[in-house]
Scaffold this motif. Structure first.
Motif, short mmCIF file in Angstrom:
data_model
loop_
_atom_site.label_atom_id
_atom_site.label_comp_id
_atom_site.label_asym_id
_atom_site.label_seq_id
_atom_site.Cartn_x
_atom_site.Cartn_y
_atom_site.Cartn_z
N GLU A 133 0.81 -1.21 0.00
CA GLU A 133 0.00 0.00 0.00
C GLU A 133 0.85 1.27 0.00
N GLN A 134 2.09 1.18 0.46
CA GLN A 134 2.95 2.35 0.56
C GLN A 134 4.00 2.40 -0.54
N ALA A 135 3.87 1.52 -1.54
CA ALA A 135 4.93 1.34 -2.53
C ALA A 135 4.48 1.69 -3.93
N HIS A 136 5.48 1.90 -4.78
CA HIS A 136 5.23 1.90 -6.22
C HIS A 136 5.29 0.44 -6.67
N VAL A 137 4.21 -0.06 -7.26
CA VAL A 137 4.09 -1.47 -7.61
C VAL A 137 4.54 -1.69 -9.05
N MET A 163 6.50 13.95 -7.64
CA MET A 163 5.79 12.74 -8.04
C MET A 163 6.07 12.40 -9.50
N THR A 164 6.42 11.17 -9.77
CA THR A 164 6.67 10.68 -11.13
C THR A 164 5.39 10.07 -11.69
N SER A 243 5.02 8.17 -6.91
CA SER A 243 4.74 7.90 -8.31
C SER A 243 3.28 7.54 -8.47
N LEU A 244 2.79 7.66 -9.69
CA LEU A 244 1.41 7.32 -10.01
C LEU A 244 1.40 6.70 -11.40
N THR A 245 0.70 5.58 -11.55
CA THR A 245 0.66 4.90 -12.85
C THR A 245 -0.71 5.09 -13.49
N ILE A 246 -0.69 5.65 -14.70
CA ILE A 246 -1.91 5.88 -15.47
C ILE A 246 -1.89 4.90 -16.65
N ALA A 247 -2.88 4.04 -16.73
CA ALA A 247 -2.92 3.02 -17.77
C ALA A 247 -4.08 3.25 -18.72
N VAL A 248 -3.84 3.01 -20.00
CA VAL A 248 -4.89 3.02 -21.02
C VAL A 248 -4.84 1.67 -21.72
N GLY A 249 -5.98 1.01 -21.81
CA GLY A 249 -6.03 -0.29 -22.44
C GLY A 249 -6.90 -0.32 -23.68
N CYS A 250 -6.53 -1.15 -24.62
CA CYS A 250 -7.40 -1.48 -25.75
C CYS A 250 -7.36 -3.00 -25.88
N THR A 271 5.33 19.27 -16.70
CA THR A 271 4.90 19.54 -15.33
C THR A 271 5.42 18.51 -14.33
N TYR A 272 5.52 17.26 -14.75
CA TYR A 272 5.95 16.17 -13.88
C TYR A 272 7.05 15.35 -14.58
N PRO A 273 7.89 14.66 -13.81
CA PRO A 273 8.74 13.64 -14.43
C PRO A 273 7.85 12.54 -15.01
#
Length: 284
Positions: A133-137, A163-164, A243-250, A271-273
Motif C-alpha cells: 500500500e505504501q509502494a510503487h508497484v 511525483m513521477t 509515483s502514479l501509474t496511469i494506464a490506457v487499455g485497448c 509539469t511532472y517527471p
C-alpha cells in the motif's frame, strides 16, 4: 546544500524478480542489503550514511515478516532523518509465480511442508499487503529480466522529491496491469486493427495516428482523460505519492492505447517527471 541520502526499499512477492532488481540497483551504484528486518532500517541507514554511502537499496520481504507490523513507523523515521525514500514492490500473477518456482525447483520461503506453492503465495500477499500500500508497484508478469532492469533504470533516473507519472498502455486480452492507479478503457474508439495496412503498425506510427485523429471521439476521449488527471493529480502529489501509474487499455495493446498514452504523456511532460511503458510493445 547537501544532497539527501537516497534510499530504495525493495519488497515484493518471492519469485517476482527482487534478486534481479537488487542486482540491477547495485549496477546503478546503490549499496545493496538483502533481507534487512524493518526495525534495523533507521540504524543501518544512519550508519551507512555516516560511512559515506549516498545511495542505498535495501530488500525487505517475507523472510523477516515478523517485523512488518512496524514497517510504516520505520519508514517514517527514515523520512524524518531527511532521507529521500522510495518503496518499490514487485509482484506477478499467481500462475506466473508458480511456473517460475517449478522451473527453478526452489522452495518458497514460507513453505513448511504443509502448504502448497499456491497457498504460500496467498499467505505472502496477505503478509505484505501493508508494505504494498505504501509502494510503487511493478507487475513483472510479462517482463523479461532485461526489461525489468530497463524499467528500474528509467525509474531511478527520474524519481525524486516530485511525483513521477508512469503512463502505460496494455491489452485487455492479457489482463489488467495490477500496478495501475488510473485505468482508462479505449476499446470504444475506432480500431486500426481492421485496416490491413495499419494492422502491423503501432500507435506510435503516423498512419495509425492519422487514422485515429480523423475521429473526433478520439480527441474527446484524450481530452476528458487529461482533464480528470489535471483535476486530481495535485491531490495525489499533496499526499506525498512518489509515483502514479496511469494506464490506457485497448484489445491488444498495440494501436489505440499506445496512441492515447503517447498523447497523454506529452501533455504532462513539462509539469511532472514522466515515464512511458507499452506493456505489449516492450521494444518500442
Amino acid at each position: 546544500m547537501n544532497t539527501p541520502t537516497r534510499v530504495i526499499l525493495l519488497s515484493g512477492l518471492s519469485g517476482a524478480g527482487k534478486s534481479i532488481a537488487l542486482r540491477a540497483l547495485e549496477d546503478l551504484g546503490f549499496y545493496c542489503i538483502d533481507n534487512l528486518p524493518a526495525p534495523l532500517l533507521p540504524q543501518a541507514v544512519a550508519l551507512l550514511e555516516e560511512d559515506g554511502y549516498p545511495r542505498l537499496a535495501i530488500s525487505v520481504d517475507a523472510r523477516s515478516a515478523h517485523s512488518f507490523a512496524s514497517f510504516s513507523e520505520h519508514l517514517a523515521a527514515l523520512v524524518e532523518l531527511g532521507m529521500e525514500v522510495q518503496v518499490l514492490f514487485l509482484e506477478a500473477q499467481d500462475m506466473v509465480l508458480i511456473r517460475r518456482y517449478s522451473e527453478s525447483r526452489r522452495s518458497h520461503p514460507l513453505s513448511n511442508g504443509q502448504l502448497t506453492i499456491s497457498e504460500c503465495i496467498t499467505l505472502e500477499r496477505e503478509m505484505l499487503s501493508a508494505v504494498r500500500e505504501q509502494a510503487h508497484v511493478i507487475d513483472t508478469t510479462g517482463l523479461s529480466a532485461n526489461h525489468l532492469r530497463a524499467w528500474l533504470r528509467d525509474l531511478v533516473a527520474v524519481a525524486g522529491r516530485q511525483m513521477t507519472l508512469i503512463f502505460q498502455s496494455f491489452g485487455f486480452k492479457r489482463g489488467l496491469p495490477s500496478d495501475s492507479d488510473f485505468v482508462f478503457d479505449a476499446r470504444c474508439l475506432p480500431n486500426p486493427f481492421y485496416d490491413p495496412a495499419l494492422r502491423p503498425l503501432t500507435g506510435k506510427d503516423k498512419p495509425v495516428a492519422d487514422f485515429l485523429e480523423a475521429d473526433p471521439n478520439v480527441a474527446l476521449f484524450i481530452a476528458q482523460a487529461r482533464g480528470m488527471l489535471m483535476q486530481w493529480l495535485p491531490e495525489f502529489a499533496r499526499d506525498q505519492r512518489g509515483s502514479l501509474t496511469i494506464a490506457v487499455g485497448c484489445t491488444g495493446g498495440q494501436h489505440r492505447s499506445v496512441y492515447c498514452i503517447e498523447q497523454l504523456a506529452a501533455s504532462f511532460a513539462s509539469t511532472y517527471p514522466v515515464l512511458i511503458r507499452h506493456r505489449e510493445q516492450p521494444h518500442t
